[in-house]
Each structure stands twice: as C-alpha cells, then as structure tokens.
Motif scaffolding. Structure first.
Motif, PDB file in Angstrom:
ATOM      1  N   ARG A   1     124.681  48.321   6.533  1.00  0.00           N
ATOM      2  CA  ARG A   1     124.821  49.630   5.745  1.00  0.00           C
ATOM      3  C   ARG A   1     125.435  50.711   6.690  1.00  0.00           C
ATOM      4  O   ARG A   1     126.187  51.260   6.500  1.00  0.00           O
ATOM      5  CB  ARG A   1     123.591  50.168   5.045  1.00  0.00           C
ATOM      6  CG  ARG A   1     124.019  51.310   4.218  1.00  0.00           C
ATOM      7  CD  ARG A   1     124.840  50.839   3.032  1.00  0.00           C
ATOM      8  NE  ARG A   1     124.878  51.657   1.984  1.00  0.00           N
ATOM      9  CZ  ARG A   1     125.750  51.887   0.980  1.00  0.00           C
ATOM     10  NH1 ARG A   1     126.941  50.958   1.137  1.00  0.00           N
ATOM     11  NH2 ARG A   1     125.865  52.592  -0.175  1.00  0.00           N
ATOM     12  N   PHE A   2     124.934  50.674   8.053  1.00  0.00           N
ATOM     13  CA  PHE A   2     125.207  51.426   9.115  1.00  0.00           C
ATOM     14  C   PHE A   2     126.732  51.215   9.572  1.00  0.00           C
ATOM     15  O   PHE A   2     127.606  51.968   9.771  1.00  0.00           O
ATOM     16  CB  PHE A   2     124.420  51.432  10.193  1.00  0.00           C
ATOM     17  CG  PHE A   2     124.739  52.110  11.460  1.00  0.00           C
ATOM     18  CD1 PHE A   2     124.842  53.825  11.460  1.00  0.00           C
ATOM     19  CD2 PHE A   2     125.066  51.529  12.736  1.00  0.00           C
ATOM     20  CE1 PHE A   2     125.108  54.238  12.289  1.00  0.00           C
ATOM     21  CE2 PHE A   2     125.578  52.389  13.673  1.00  0.00           C
ATOM     22  CZ  PHE A   2     125.536  53.652  13.686  1.00  0.00           C
ATOM     23  N   TRP A   3     127.116  50.030   9.571  1.00  0.00           N
ATOM     24  CA  TRP A   3     128.499  49.339   9.841  1.00  0.00           C
ATOM     25  C   TRP A   3     129.567  50.214   8.652  1.00  0.00           C
ATOM     26  O   TRP A   3     130.465  50.200   8.950  1.00  0.00           O
ATOM     27  CB  TRP A   3     128.689  47.845   9.740  1.00  0.00           C
ATOM     28  CG  TRP A   3     129.830  47.485  10.018  1.00  0.00           C
ATOM     29  CD1 TRP A   3     130.672  47.342  11.171  1.00  0.00           C
ATOM     30  CD2 TRP A   3     130.757  46.750   9.268  1.00  0.00           C
ATOM     31  NE1 TRP A   3     131.910  46.603  11.061  1.00  0.00           N
ATOM     32  CE2 TRP A   3     131.939  46.392   9.621  1.00  0.00           C
ATOM     33  CE3 TRP A   3     130.546  46.469   7.831  1.00  0.00           C
ATOM     34  CZ2 TRP A   3     133.015  45.633   9.250  1.00  0.00           C
ATOM     35  CZ3 TRP A   3     131.656  45.746   7.276  1.00  0.00           C
ATOM     36  CH2 TRP A   3     133.032  45.344   7.977  1.00  0.00           C
ATOM     37  N   MET A   4     128.993  49.863   7.471  1.00  0.00           N
ATOM     38  CA  MET A   4     129.763  50.445   6.304  1.00  0.00           C
ATOM     39  C   MET A   4     130.102  51.950   6.654  1.00  0.00           C
ATOM     40  O   MET A   4     131.286  52.376   6.322  1.00  0.00           O
ATOM     41  CB  MET A   4     129.165  50.081   4.705  1.00  0.00           C
ATOM     42  CG  MET A   4     129.007  48.721   4.850  1.00  0.00           C
ATOM     43  SD  MET A   4     128.232  48.319   3.042  1.00  0.00           S
ATOM     44  CE  MET A   4     128.027  46.551   3.218  1.00  0.00           C
TER      45      MET A   4
ATOM     46  N   TYR B   1     131.000  43.706  13.332  1.00  0.00           N
ATOM     47  CA  TYR B   1     131.393  42.816  12.065  1.00  0.00           C
ATOM     48  C   TYR B   1     130.998  41.423  12.700  1.00  0.00           C
ATOM     49  O   TYR B   1     130.162  40.689  11.760  1.00  0.00           O
ATOM     50  CB  TYR B   1     132.605  42.869  11.617  1.00  0.00           C
ATOM     51  CG  TYR B   1     132.802  42.113  10.444  1.00  0.00           C
ATOM     52  CD1 TYR B   1     132.332  42.135   9.286  1.00  0.00           C
ATOM     53  CD2 TYR B   1     133.969  41.149  10.503  1.00  0.00           C
ATOM     54  CE1 TYR B   1     132.288  41.362   8.061  1.00  0.00           C
ATOM     55  CE2 TYR B   1     134.260  40.191   9.296  1.00  0.00           C
ATOM     56  CZ  TYR B   1     133.639  40.293   8.162  1.00  0.00           C
ATOM     57  OH  TYR B   1     133.875  39.832   6.877  1.00  0.00           O
ATOM     58  N   LEU B   2     131.496  40.973  13.697  1.00  0.00           N
ATOM     59  CA  LEU B   2     130.949  39.563  14.130  1.00  0.00           C
ATOM     60  C   LEU B   2     129.445  39.362  14.323  1.00  0.00           C
ATOM     61  O   LEU B   2     128.922  38.342  13.983  1.00  0.00           O
ATOM     62  CB  LEU B   2     131.753  39.271  15.580  1.00  0.00           C
ATOM     63  CG  LEU B   2     133.330  39.097  15.534  1.00  0.00           C
ATOM     64  CD1 LEU B   2     134.151  38.997  16.643  1.00  0.00           C
ATOM     65  CD2 LEU B   2     133.541  37.696  14.596  1.00  0.00           C
ATOM     66  N   ALA B   3     128.926  40.713  14.775  1.00  0.00           N
ATOM     67  CA  ALA B   3     127.471  40.406  15.175  1.00  0.00           C
ATOM     68  C   ALA B   3     126.833  40.480  13.881  1.00  0.00           C
ATOM     69  O   ALA B   3     125.465  39.857  13.608  1.00  0.00           O
ATOM     70  CB  ALA B   3     126.982  41.609  15.891  1.00  0.00           C
TER      71      ALA B   3
ATOM     72  N   LEU C   1     116.209  44.294   8.143  1.00  0.00           N
ATOM     73  CA  LEU C   1     116.920  44.946   9.424  1.00  0.00           C
ATOM     74  C   LEU C   1     118.781  44.639   9.324  1.00  0.00           C
ATOM     75  O   LEU C   1     119.455  45.342   9.730  1.00  0.00           O
ATOM     76  CB  LEU C   1     116.421  44.147  10.555  1.00  0.00           C
ATOM     77  CG  LEU C   1     114.853  44.564  10.600  1.00  0.00           C
ATOM     78  CD1 LEU C   1     114.503  44.002  12.006  1.00  0.00           C
ATOM     79  CD2 LEU C   1     114.912  46.165  10.927  1.00  0.00           C
ATOM     80  N   TRP C   2     118.586  43.470   8.858  1.00  0.00           N
ATOM     81  CA  TRP C   2     120.335  43.018   8.705  1.00  0.00           C
ATOM     82  C   TRP C   2     121.090  43.856   7.606  1.00  0.00           C
ATOM     83  O   TRP C   2     122.091  44.554   7.905  1.00  0.00           O
ATOM     84  CB  TRP C   2     120.500  41.702   8.470  1.00  0.00           C
ATOM     85  CG  TRP C   2     122.044  41.139   8.381  1.00  0.00           C
ATOM     86  CD1 TRP C   2     122.673  40.586   9.440  1.00  0.00           C
ATOM     87  CD2 TRP C   2     122.922  41.335   6.970  1.00  0.00           C
ATOM     88  NE1 TRP C   2     123.966  40.425   8.888  1.00  0.00           N
ATOM     89  CE2 TRP C   2     124.136  41.007   7.648  1.00  0.00           C
ATOM     90  CE3 TRP C   2     122.843  42.062   6.051  1.00  0.00           C
ATOM     91  CZ2 TRP C   2     125.032  40.949   6.794  1.00  0.00           C
ATOM     92  CZ3 TRP C   2     123.992  42.209   5.173  1.00  0.00           C
ATOM     93  CH2 TRP C   2     125.227  41.474   5.423  1.00  0.00           C
TER      94      TRP C   2
ATOM     95  N   LEU D   1     123.860  35.515   9.364  1.00  0.00           N
ATOM     96  CA  LEU D   1     124.139  34.865   7.794  1.00  0.00           C
ATOM     97  C   LEU D   1     124.550  33.572   8.242  1.00  0.00           C
ATOM     98  O   LEU D   1     124.245  32.922   7.435  1.00  0.00           O
ATOM     99  CB  LEU D   1     125.176  35.535   7.117  1.00  0.00           C
ATOM    100  CG  LEU D   1     124.957  37.171   6.862  1.00  0.00           C
ATOM    101  CD1 LEU D   1     126.127  37.812   5.862  1.00  0.00           C
ATOM    102  CD2 LEU D   1     123.754  37.037   6.020  1.00  0.00           C
ATOM    103  N   PHE D   2     125.327  33.222   9.222  1.00  0.00           N
ATOM    104  CA  PHE D   2     125.790  31.947   9.274  1.00  0.00           C
ATOM    105  C   PHE D   2     124.566  30.919   9.612  1.00  0.00           C
ATOM    106  O   PHE D   2     124.136  29.919   9.252  1.00  0.00           O
ATOM    107  CB  PHE D   2     126.742  31.712  10.338  1.00  0.00           C
ATOM    108  CG  PHE D   2     126.776  30.367  10.860  1.00  0.00           C
ATOM    109  CD1 PHE D   2     127.507  29.270  10.222  1.00  0.00           C
ATOM    110  CD2 PHE D   2     126.309  30.032  12.372  1.00  0.00           C
ATOM    111  CE1 PHE D   2     127.431  27.911  10.752  1.00  0.00           C
ATOM    112  CE2 PHE D   2     126.371  28.658  12.778  1.00  0.00           C
ATOM    113  CZ  PHE D   2     127.216  27.754  12.150  1.00  0.00           C
ATOM    114  N   LEU D   3     123.756  31.387  10.580  1.00  0.00           N
ATOM    115  CA  LEU D   3     122.435  30.781  10.911  1.00  0.00           C
ATOM    116  C   LEU D   3     121.482  30.568   9.916  1.00  0.00           C
ATOM    117  O   LEU D   3     120.954  29.431   9.666  1.00  0.00           O
ATOM    118  CB  LEU D   3     121.676  31.596  12.049  1.00  0.00           C
ATOM    119  CG  LEU D   3     122.622  31.576  13.454  1.00  0.00           C
ATOM    120  CD1 LEU D   3     121.520  32.458  14.580  1.00  0.00           C
ATOM    121  CD2 LEU D   3     122.669  30.284  14.024  1.00  0.00           C
TER     122      LEU D   3
END
Length: 260
Positions: free
Chosen positions: A50-53, A237-239, A44-45, A244-246
């Motif tokens: 890919r949608f953000w890109m 982008y922050l979302a 899902l990430w 990934l950090f978690l």
C-alpha cells in the motif's frame, strides 16, 4: 525484546525458503505459530504494498475500504501459506496436505484484482516456470492464452500480441497432434532431445512474458515518476514480488519424497 527476536527469527526463516526442501516428516513448526507468522508477514507485505502504491500514484488518494481489502487479502494469503508450509514440513497426507496448498493458491488470485493483474501474473508465471514439470504442450498453450488475453487484462489496444498468441496456439495444437502420431519416436534419442528443447523453449516464452509484464509496470512508473525515483520505485516493486514468489512456491512446488 521477545517480540523483536521472534520477528527477526521469522524473517530469517522466510529468507531461507528459496533453498529449503519443503516436504519432510518433522514435528515442527507448530500449526498456530506458522499460521500466525504467515498472517503477520502477509499483513506487513500488504502495508508495504500500500505504501508503494502511494509512492507511484499520480493521485495519492486511497479509500479506507481499499486499504482494508489489500491488507485482508495479503493476511489471508499469508495465513493459508503458513498452514500449507506446516502440511508439507509435517508430512500430512491426503486432503490435509493438499487442501491448505489449494487454498493458498485460491487466496493468491485476488492479488490480481483492482489493477493488480501485472503483479499477480508475473509472480504466477515465474513460479509455474520454476516449479512445474509440465509437458511442453501445456506451457505453449498457457503462453498462447496469455498473449491472447493479456492485452485485454492490461488494458492495451494492440492486436499484435493476440495475433502472435493465435499463431502460437495453432502451432501448439499441430505439434501435440504430430507427437501423438509419431509416439513411437519417444524412446529414440532425437525424440527425447526434442521434448527437452520444447520444454525449454516454452518456459523461456513464459519468462519472456514475465519480462514483458515487468516492463509494462516499469514503463508506467518511469512515465509518471521520471528520474532516480523511478529506479527506487522499480526496485521496491521487485522487493514486493520476491516474497510472493517464495510463498506461492510453497503451494505450487510438486511434492517430493519426505525426508526426516
């Protein structure tokens, strides 16, 4: 209905990872549930990324193979992170504990391929700065190397960061040498305070590099997509960075004494 409930439950567990204590001796979660859940969240990430890109691109044309690679990388990283979470929560020992964590880190590296270096480095530096109790010298060396190599990775032509990096590296080597010569100061109050402040400054440098990387991405977005759209895409982008950090925190956070 059951599928929707399972997904909602999984998302609630993920949202609590920022405060959870990973190491324990529990009988849950089950291995396959964690691995499949991690793989699902990773997939899902990848879809969201890919949608953000697609949104920020000035030439929104993507190949099927490129999309497949992004989804595969995110899914595999999620699966290994799920297994690493099981290893920590169940209190696995020896190689059963460390191999899943190492593989999660290994499968995180491909996020930096194909233009993803700013994203990968941002998440990696934030996670290291928040989780690793490494000595100040290591932090300074890492910061210096990033200053030296960063412009090349990001395709920048400025030599200023590299010059600063060389200066920081030289000072760090001299500092480490000085500390070895004056090792007997370590037990004295000013010696301990000096170590603490050096670590704080070094971590602050890493976080400043994170801000620089974030500014690099944000600047590119603002240039290509000015106005309100830029703000929306930056928040998007922050979302993408936070999950990934978690996940990387599961792999990199030092092991603590298990609790029941």
């Amino acid at each position: 209905m059951n599928s929707a409930y399972a997904l909602r439950s999984m998302l609630q567990q993920v949202s609590g990872l920022s405060t959870v204590r990973f190491d324990a001796n529990e009988c849950s979660p089950s291995v396959w549930k964690a691995v499949l859940g991690g793989a699902t969240l990773g997939f899902l990430w990848g879809v969201a990324a890919r949608f953000w890109m697609r949104l920020i691109s000035t030439r929104p044309e993507f190949s099927l193979s490129g999309t497949a690679i992004i989804l595969l990388v995110a899914t595999l990283f999620g699966a290994w992170t799920g297994l690493a979470f099981v290893a920590r929560r169940r209190g696995w020992q020896g190689w059963r504990h460390y191999v899943p964590r190492a593989l999660a880190v290994l499968f995180f590296i491909p996020f930096g391929f194909g233009g993803g270096a700013p994203l990968m480095l941002t998440v990696l530096l934030v996670t290291l700065a928040q989780t690793q109790p490494t000595g100040a010298g290591v932090w300074w060396i890492l910061a210096a190397l990033l200053l030296i190599l960063g412009p090349t990775i990001l395709g920048m032509e400025s030599i200023v960061p590299g010059m600063i990096g060389l200066l920081v590296l030289s000072v760090t080597v001299a500092l480490i040498r000085w500390k070895r010569v004056t090792w007997n100061w370590r037990g004295k109050p000013w010696g301990s305070s000096g170590d603490i402040w050096l670590k704080r400054i070094a971590r602050a440098m890493l976080l400043l590099l994170v801000l620089a990387l974030f500014g690099f991405v944000s600047g590119a977005i603002i240039t290509d997509k000015p106005g309100l759209r830029a703000l929306v895409y930056i928040l998007f982008y922050l979302a993408l960075l936070y999950p990934l950090f978690l996940a990387l925190r599961i792999a990199l956070e030092p092991r603590t004494k298990s609790v029941n």
